[in-house]
Write a protein that holds these residues in place. Structure first.
Motif, short mmCIF file in Angstrom:
data_model
loop_
_atom_site.label_atom_id
_atom_site.label_comp_id
_atom_site.label_asym_id
_atom_site.label_seq_id
_atom_site.Cartn_x
_atom_site.Cartn_y
_atom_site.Cartn_z
N PRO A 1 182.51 21.92 62.16
CA PRO A 1 181.80 21.55 62.96
C PRO A 1 180.28 21.80 62.40
O PRO A 1 180.12 22.79 61.91
CB PRO A 1 181.91 22.06 64.30
CG PRO A 1 183.37 22.66 64.29
CD PRO A 1 183.62 22.80 62.82
N ASP A 2 179.19 21.06 62.80
CA ASP A 2 177.99 21.01 62.41
C ASP A 2 177.59 22.33 62.59
O ASP A 2 176.59 22.87 61.64
CB ASP A 2 177.10 20.07 62.85
CG ASP A 2 177.36 18.59 62.10
OD1 ASP A 2 178.00 18.48 61.12
OD2 ASP A 2 176.95 17.67 62.96
N SER A 3 177.74 22.95 63.81
CA SER A 3 177.16 24.03 64.04
C SER A 3 177.66 25.43 63.42
O SER A 3 177.08 26.39 63.53
CB SER A 3 177.56 24.33 65.62
OG SER A 3 178.99 24.41 66.02
N ILE A 4 178.86 25.24 62.67
CA ILE A 4 179.00 26.54 61.76
C ILE A 4 179.51 26.01 60.40
O ILE A 4 179.93 26.66 59.48
CB ILE A 4 180.71 26.84 62.30
CG1 ILE A 4 181.65 25.90 62.47
CG2 ILE A 4 180.44 27.44 63.59
CD1 ILE A 4 183.04 26.43 62.64
N LYS A 5 178.82 24.76 59.96
CA LYS A 5 179.14 24.27 58.43
C LYS A 5 178.28 25.53 57.74
O LYS A 5 178.85 25.52 56.47
CB LYS A 5 178.38 23.14 58.42
CG LYS A 5 179.39 21.86 58.59
CD LYS A 5 178.85 20.61 58.16
CE LYS A 5 180.07 19.58 58.71
NZ LYS A 5 179.84 18.36 58.05
N LEU B 1 180.17 27.96 55.27
CA LEU B 1 180.79 27.68 53.96
C LEU B 1 179.86 26.85 52.98
O LEU B 1 180.13 26.52 51.95
CB LEU B 1 182.04 27.14 53.83
CG LEU B 1 183.33 27.88 54.63
CD1 LEU B 1 184.54 27.11 54.70
CD2 LEU B 1 183.46 29.25 53.87
N SER B 2 178.57 26.20 53.66
CA SER B 2 177.90 25.34 53.08
C SER B 2 177.05 25.80 51.64
O SER B 2 176.90 25.01 50.79
CB SER B 2 176.92 24.59 53.90
OG SER B 2 176.00 25.84 54.31
N TRP B 3 177.23 27.06 51.59
CA TRP B 3 176.43 27.59 50.33
C TRP B 3 177.12 27.95 49.12
O TRP B 3 176.82 28.22 48.19
CB TRP B 3 175.86 29.35 50.75
CG TRP B 3 176.89 30.08 51.25
CD1 TRP B 3 177.37 30.11 52.76
CD2 TRP B 3 177.46 31.00 50.68
NE1 TRP B 3 178.32 30.99 52.71
CE2 TRP B 3 178.76 31.47 51.42
CE3 TRP B 3 177.61 31.28 49.13
CZ2 TRP B 3 179.55 32.53 51.15
CZ3 TRP B 3 178.77 32.36 48.74
CH2 TRP B 3 179.46 32.79 49.58
N VAL B 4 178.61 27.67 49.45
CA VAL B 4 179.41 27.96 48.28
C VAL B 4 179.43 26.42 47.36
O VAL B 4 179.63 25.40 47.52
CB VAL B 4 180.72 28.20 48.76
CG1 VAL B 4 181.89 28.40 47.63
CG2 VAL B 4 181.05 29.25 49.74
N ASN B 5 178.90 26.86 46.02
CA ASN B 5 179.05 25.84 45.22
C ASN B 5 180.20 26.02 44.17
O ASN B 5 181.02 26.90 44.24
CB ASN B 5 177.60 25.75 44.39
CG ASN B 5 177.48 27.08 43.56
OD1 ASN B 5 178.30 27.69 43.39
ND2 ASN B 5 176.04 27.16 43.54
#
Length: 166
Positions: A115-119, A122-126
């Motif tokens: 969900p957008d509220s908790i992305k 993990l969003s920083w993992v490249n």
């Protein structure tokens, strides 16, 4: 307590530890569902390099992660699960080496199912960061497998030499 009894006591799990094993199974089910979601909805996390063999290398160890904690939870002992854990550690190391050779992931899409509220979790993992656990598994997986194998054998030998209690 003599050395053999102490060794046996270290193998035993209390009720909280046995419940913790089942919590671990639930966590692995969630991880499995996370990857299945990525694959079935084509989020972009898996690249075109993620073929049948790569699927086997991902889902095989995930599925093999279930028997060990279930065995520990049911028996209340660590040692019966060690051979399965050792095999799975080698399986994961093989998968890690294969994945590093032809990286079939795009970690820019790792957080897509959340969900957008908790992305942000993990969003920083490249891709570079995503390779770190693979490198660690490739290095330490075989070592862990050997240690687990030795623990299994040593425990069995000590248990075989333990005198019956009167």
């Amino acid at each position: 307590m003599n050395e053999n009894n102490n060794h046996t006591a270290k193998d035993a799990l209390d009720v909280a530890q046995r419940v913790g094993e089942l919590v671990g199974v639930v966590a692995m089910l969630l991880l499995l569902a996370f990857f299945i979601y990525h694959q079935t909805t084509d989020t972009g996390f898996f690249t075109s390099k993620f073929g049948t063999f790569e699927q086997f290398l991902l889902y095989g160890p995930l599925l093999l992660s279930f028997p060990a904690p279930i065995i520990r939870a049911l028996t209340g002992h660590r040692n019966p699960a060690r051979p399965i854990e050792a095999f799975n550690s080698l399986f994961l190391a093989l998968a890690a080496v294969w994945y590093l050779k032809g990286f079939p992931f795009n970690f820019e899409h790792l957080a897509d199912p959340l969900p957008d509220s908790i992305k942000f979790v993990l969003s920083w993992v490249n891709n570079d960061i995503g390779k770190i656990p693979l490198v660690l598994q490739a290095i330490f997986g075989p070592i862990i497998a050997v240690v687990l194998g030795l623990q299994y054998v040593v425990f069995r030998l000590k248990a075989a030499t333990q005198l019956p209690q009167t």
